[in-house]
Write an enzyme that holds these catalytic residues in place. Sequence first.
Site, PDB file in Angstrom:
ATOM      1  N   LYS A  54      64.175 -10.234  89.440  1.00 26.81           N
ATOM      2  CA  LYS A  54      64.238  -8.776  90.463  1.00 26.81           C
ATOM      3  C   LYS A  54      64.562  -8.510  92.182  1.00 26.81           C
ATOM      4  O   LYS A  54      65.914  -7.428  92.812  1.00 26.81           O
ATOM      5  CB  LYS A  54      62.554  -7.644  91.170  1.00 26.81           C
ATOM      6  N   GLN A  98      53.610  -7.023  91.410  1.00 26.02           N
ATOM      7  CA  GLN A  98      53.470  -7.459  90.468  1.00 26.02           C
ATOM      8  C   GLN A  98      52.031  -7.784  90.112  1.00 26.02           C
ATOM      9  O   GLN A  98      51.282  -8.045  90.720  1.00 26.02           O
ATOM     10  CB  GLN A  98      54.086  -8.733  90.712  1.00 26.02           C
ATOM     11  N   ASP A 121      57.440   1.490  91.506  1.00 28.99           N
ATOM     12  CA  ASP A 121      56.741   1.454  89.469  1.00 28.99           C
ATOM     13  C   ASP A 121      56.016   2.390  88.934  1.00 28.99           C
ATOM     14  O   ASP A 121      56.204   2.462  87.749  1.00 28.99           O
ATOM     15  CB  ASP A 121      55.386   0.321  89.792  1.00 28.99           C
TER      16      ASP A 121
HETATM   17  N1  GUN Z   1      54.045  -7.013  85.179  1.00 26.14           N
HETATM   18  C1  GUN Z   1      55.014  -6.290  84.065  1.00 26.14           C
HETATM   19  N2  GUN Z   1      55.700  -5.477  84.070  1.00 26.14           N
HETATM   20  C2  GUN Z   1      55.486  -5.107  85.431  1.00 26.14           C
HETATM   21  C3  GUN Z   1      56.353  -4.133  85.688  1.00 26.14           C
HETATM   22  O1  GUN Z   1      57.638  -4.000  85.319  1.00 26.14           O
HETATM   23  N3  GUN Z   1      55.318  -3.413  86.614  1.00 26.14           N
HETATM   24  C4  GUN Z   1      54.541  -4.532  87.670  1.00 26.14           C
HETATM   25  N4  GUN Z   1      54.662  -4.144  89.165  1.00 26.14           N
HETATM   26  N5  GUN Z   1      54.069  -5.251  86.914  1.00 26.14           N
HETATM   27  C5  GUN Z   1      54.765  -5.978  86.062  1.00 26.14           C
END
Ligand code: GUN
Length: 294
Positions: A54, A98, A121
Amino acid sequence: MTAQLIDGKIIAEAVRREAAEETAKLKAQTGQAPTLAVVLVGDNPASQSYVTSKGRACEEAGMGSITHRLPATATQAEVEELVRALNADPAVNGILVQLPLPKGLDEEAVLNLISLNKDVDGFHPMNIGQLVMKGRTPQFIPCTPAGCIEMLVRSGIEIAGKDAVVVGRSNIVGVPVAALLQNADATVTTCHSKTKDLPAKVRNADIVVAAIGRPEYVRGEWLKPGCAVIDVGINRIPDATKKSGARLVGDVAFAEAVEVAGYITPVPGGVGLMTVAMLLTNTVRAFKLQHGIA
Ligand code: GUN
């Protein structure tokens, strides 16, 4: 029949290029770059690798990226304090915590705390609530579900009026992707571990989204010939022929499914790449919201 591949690499690259172009324009206009803050708590290896990609994607698009790493022993108060500080920081446009958080931390309380206009998100209960309600428009749409829809749309696959089956009901994928498909006028069935005769449900679907986290669970013989298959799964399974001793597979038995479906996303090289691309789109959106740019 051999299905047409829906290539996540090509579609994600297009989305990332668009985000980079938009970023360049915003920088010229404001002198600032859209900036994402990522919070990683603990040392889950998959989360570490997602967070690294990311940050790298932001930098490649010309965006700002800050990663805050807290130890697995971080307290609820410490995580919340960091989110509050990021909410208050005008240089931060998007905040992503995350998931999953280490055991003992209250995920719901943390997500509740993220400023609505920085919730790139789309996991804030207000955003999810607006997503599932008719006629409401959430500020942000969760990245992986948005990526699934983007792949269908950019492949010219009609959603309106189609029967869609979502296998899995997680907060991160199953629930929001079902809402998005319904908002796009599909008739949606969400299936899960208690679903009766899953193969029969899948057999009815023009669009199948597999998001259950079980390797190669959805079989080719379950599919309606010509259907579109979006495979969200990323599972590591042992493979003695690989140097690493393992390989990645999706939630769909690809070799079987490709013979029946009309369209299919590969794993790797499918939905996974879209998650990061849509995050960039959401971060640009967050910047525009905060700067009052249409
Ligand atoms: N864990 C798995 N996929 C995601 C996501 O799209 N965003 C976040 N914050 N955590 C995740």
